[in-house]
Write a protein that holds these residues in place. Sequence first.
Motif, short mmCIF file in Angstrom:
data_model
loop_
_atom_site.label_atom_id
_atom_site.label_comp_id
_atom_site.label_asym_id
_atom_site.label_seq_id
_atom_site.Cartn_x
_atom_site.Cartn_y
_atom_site.Cartn_z
N ALA A 1 0.89 -1.15 -0.08
CA ALA A 1 -0.17 0.16 -0.09
C ALA A 1 0.85 1.19 -0.02
O ALA A 1 1.96 1.13 0.72
N ILE A 2 0.52 2.15 -0.69
CA ILE A 2 1.48 3.39 -1.06
C ILE A 2 0.28 4.52 -0.94
O ILE A 2 -0.48 4.71 -1.36
N ASP A 3 0.77 5.64 -0.18
CA ASP A 3 0.24 6.99 0.03
C ASP A 3 0.54 7.71 -1.21
O ASP A 3 1.61 7.59 -1.92
N ILE A 4 -0.37 8.79 -1.34
CA ILE A 4 0.19 9.92 -2.67
C ILE A 4 1.02 11.03 -2.15
O ILE A 4 1.86 11.16 -2.56
N GLN B 1 7.56 -5.46 -10.26
CA GLN B 1 8.10 -7.13 -10.53
C GLN B 1 7.34 -7.98 -9.68
O GLN B 1 6.97 -9.25 -10.00
N ASP B 2 7.36 -7.81 -8.38
CA ASP B 2 7.09 -8.88 -7.33
C ASP B 2 5.98 -8.69 -6.46
O ASP B 2 5.57 -9.26 -5.84
N PHE B 3 5.36 -7.23 -6.71
CA PHE B 3 4.06 -6.88 -5.81
C PHE B 3 3.04 -6.37 -6.81
O PHE B 3 3.19 -5.69 -7.68
N SER B 4 1.84 -6.36 -6.02
CA SER B 4 0.57 -5.66 -6.61
C SER B 4 0.62 -4.27 -5.88
O SER B 4 0.63 -4.34 -4.58
N LEU B 5 0.71 -3.07 -6.62
CA LEU B 5 0.76 -1.95 -5.75
C LEU B 5 -0.29 -1.41 -5.72
O LEU B 5 -1.49 -1.25 -6.70
N HIS B 6 -0.99 -0.89 -4.73
CA HIS B 6 -2.16 -0.17 -4.42
C HIS B 6 -1.83 1.05 -3.60
O HIS B 6 -1.02 1.16 -2.90
N ILE B 7 -2.65 2.10 -4.02
CA ILE B 7 -2.66 3.57 -3.44
C ILE B 7 -3.75 3.23 -2.21
O ILE B 7 -4.85 2.89 -2.54
N VAL B 8 -3.19 3.61 -1.13
CA VAL B 8 -3.98 4.02 -0.03
C VAL B 8 -3.93 5.49 0.33
O VAL B 8 -2.80 5.91 1.10
N THR B 9 -5.02 6.28 0.03
CA THR B 9 -4.69 7.58 0.36
C THR B 9 -5.96 8.29 1.33
O THR B 9 -6.92 7.67 1.54
N SER B 10 -5.58 9.29 2.00
CA SER B 10 -6.44 10.12 2.92
C SER B 10 -7.28 11.03 2.31
O SER B 10 -8.38 11.31 2.80
N ARG B 11 -7.24 11.18 1.04
CA ARG B 11 -7.88 12.02 -0.02
C ARG B 11 -9.54 11.64 -0.01
O ARG B 11 -9.73 10.76 0.22
N GLN B 12 -10.31 12.45 -0.17
CA GLN B 12 -11.69 12.52 -0.04
C GLN B 12 -12.25 12.09 -1.33
O GLN B 12 -11.65 12.30 -2.49
N HIS B 13 -13.38 11.55 -1.39
CA HIS B 13 -14.28 10.97 -2.65
C HIS B 13 -14.28 12.12 -3.51
O HIS B 13 -14.19 11.94 -4.69
N ILE B 14 -14.60 13.32 -3.18
CA ILE B 14 -14.88 14.50 -4.09
C ILE B 14 -13.77 14.73 -5.08
O ILE B 14 -13.80 15.40 -6.00
N LYS C 1 -2.04 9.58 -15.44
CA LYS C 1 -0.90 10.46 -16.14
C LYS C 1 0.50 9.98 -16.03
O LYS C 1 1.42 9.85 -16.58
N ASN C 2 0.67 10.17 -14.41
CA ASN C 2 2.20 10.40 -14.13
C ASN C 2 2.66 8.79 -13.63
O ASN C 2 3.81 8.69 -13.64
N TYR C 3 1.55 7.83 -13.48
CA TYR C 3 2.15 6.53 -13.28
C TYR C 3 1.30 5.59 -14.00
O TYR C 3 0.63 4.62 -13.22
N PRO C 4 1.66 5.53 -15.15
CA PRO C 4 0.75 4.53 -16.24
C PRO C 4 1.16 3.09 -15.90
O PRO C 4 2.68 2.92 -15.87
N ASP C 5 0.15 2.36 -15.69
CA ASP C 5 0.41 0.91 -15.65
C ASP C 5 1.08 0.23 -14.18
O ASP C 5 1.96 -0.51 -14.30
N ILE C 6 1.08 1.23 -13.57
CA ILE C 6 1.76 0.83 -12.09
C ILE C 6 0.70 0.24 -11.01
O ILE C 6 1.02 -0.62 -10.47
N PHE C 7 -0.41 1.09 -10.93
CA PHE C 7 -1.15 0.74 -9.68
C PHE C 7 -2.43 -0.15 -10.13
O PHE C 7 -3.01 0.27 -11.21
N ASP C 8 -2.54 -1.06 -9.24
CA ASP C 8 -3.68 -2.04 -9.51
C ASP C 8 -5.08 -1.57 -9.09
O ASP C 8 -6.24 -1.81 -9.58
N GLU C 9 -4.97 -0.68 -7.83
CA GLU C 9 -6.01 -0.32 -7.15
C GLU C 9 -5.96 0.98 -6.43
O GLU C 9 -4.41 1.34 -6.15
N ILE C 10 -6.98 1.90 -6.33
CA ILE C 10 -6.70 3.01 -5.49
C ILE C 10 -7.87 3.22 -4.67
O ILE C 10 -9.16 2.99 -4.88
N HIS C 11 -7.56 3.13 -3.23
CA HIS C 11 -8.38 3.40 -2.19
C HIS C 11 -8.43 4.54 -1.46
O HIS C 11 -7.29 5.23 -1.02
#
Length: 527
Positions: free
Chosen positions: A18-21, A93-106, A117-127
């Motif tokens: 899980a990776i923050d923004i 190569q080895d992991f599924s990368l998911h964004i986990v951010t505190s940002r709002q739904h809005i 735009k900035n991270y094409p084909d890197i992240f599988d999910e954004i939460h």
Amino acid sequence: MNDNPNIDVVSSNKPIIAIDIDEVLAHFIPKLADFHNENYGTSLTVEHFNCYEFHKVWGGSLEETSSKVMSFFDSPYISTVSGSYDALKLLKQDFSLHIVTSRQHIVEDLTRQWIYKNYPDIFDEIHFGNHYTKNGISRSKSDICKDINALLLVDDSLIYAKNCASSGIPVILFGHYPWNRPNDIDKLMFTHSNGKCLIHEVNTWDQVVGKVYQLINQNIINIDNSVTSESTDTFNSNQKSHNHIRIAAIQMCSTNNKEINFQSIERLISRAVAEGGAQFICLPECSIFMGEKSSDILEIAEDINPTIPDSYIYKFCKLANKYNVYISVGGFPERRSDVIDKVSNSHIIIDDKGEIIYPIYRKIHLFDNPLTGLQESKTTEPGDELVCINTSFGRLGLSICYDLRFPELYKKLCAPVTNNTDKIGGAEIVLVPSAFTVPTGSVHWELLLRTRAVENQVYIVAAAQSGKHNEKRVSYGHTMIIDPWGNILDEITHEGEGICYGTFHREYFNKIRDNMPVWSHRRHDLY
């Protein structure tokens, strides 16, 4: 007809990071300060932001702050954090990368657009946690990480780090910011009740990659089970996994000074372990010596005897033990007692205890080449034996440089065997330490390596010499690691020293062969 069998280790089967923004992927606070200063006449700096409750930083109500932040999100201010994209490609190569951010739904749509735009084909999910708002339901990062079974979280917030650590989730605390500088009390939480440190500070994305693999090696996180466990003991610094191994291929520009070359080797190995979590180090051909004339090698050749103090074989064994890594020493000048004025170009594997794994491979194809004027046979005696070696993590096939042009050799090394007691065959990883010349390398190097990987369905690790060694010799470089489907996992494209990384996965190796069963389709009755 499309013959792609869709056999990648798909993201859903990979362990999740899980990776923050903000301040991890995106420069948020510095740009927000610039935005606020230019639009509202303030003089804010990063030091003013000691929390993410921005109304406490610049004043005003929560509603006014929300409106300002929305305007900021819709502006062109936000930029990416240096080194993040390249580091994420390695982790992908080895992991599924998911964004986990505190940002709002809005701001979900704007966030997704920026990520795509900035991270094409890197992240599988954004939460989205939907924090700091009265609209909708908020979710803590620890709850999200638990729901997706994340191995760990990369985040800049000390508050979120402590929250996750208290739930047993390891955190890589990114950056050195006013809001994430721990005090002595905070540091008490850095160690879990089981004695394992759960919060780890880094400042750069290179350090993130190294820390991830260090945590695997130290058994803080477990790549096989995708969970943190007190009882897990399948992948640690004392035992290499039977399912995967982190490989580093080192690129050098060796000279005729053995001691300086060795110092460079140790420095690069230390870096590969610290920054890349490497467990298996592959050196290029001639790593310890590249002479100015062919006869120089006769004067510096050594017996392969690890008991002789101050010999370089002895030093290599000590190095493997010191860093707890396997080392492939490709192209070592071995003294011959049976042949006058000749050496062997020998490939030696040393285990993580500092012991040589026998047999030693001696290069069988010598580079006598009119195009380049090189004549290896003047000072080198060809070997007469193929070599495969069993290790704790897999079976290796050994070769050196010019061997790459002889496909029959690799077929022998890689053909499936009924069991690993067979002398030859069954290689899962093939090593090709090299010093390709520029005229041949620029045309054939990548082509040959990827061909050997695809036709034999194996991992190829090609550590190479690069750059100008002396007035007579320049090497092509382009060290790379290739998977059994022919994908280049990592490559060094610049001249001179460098390190590239890849991970051997037995599951992936087996899927390639199961879904494209060329070995069982061979017509041995015809050829």
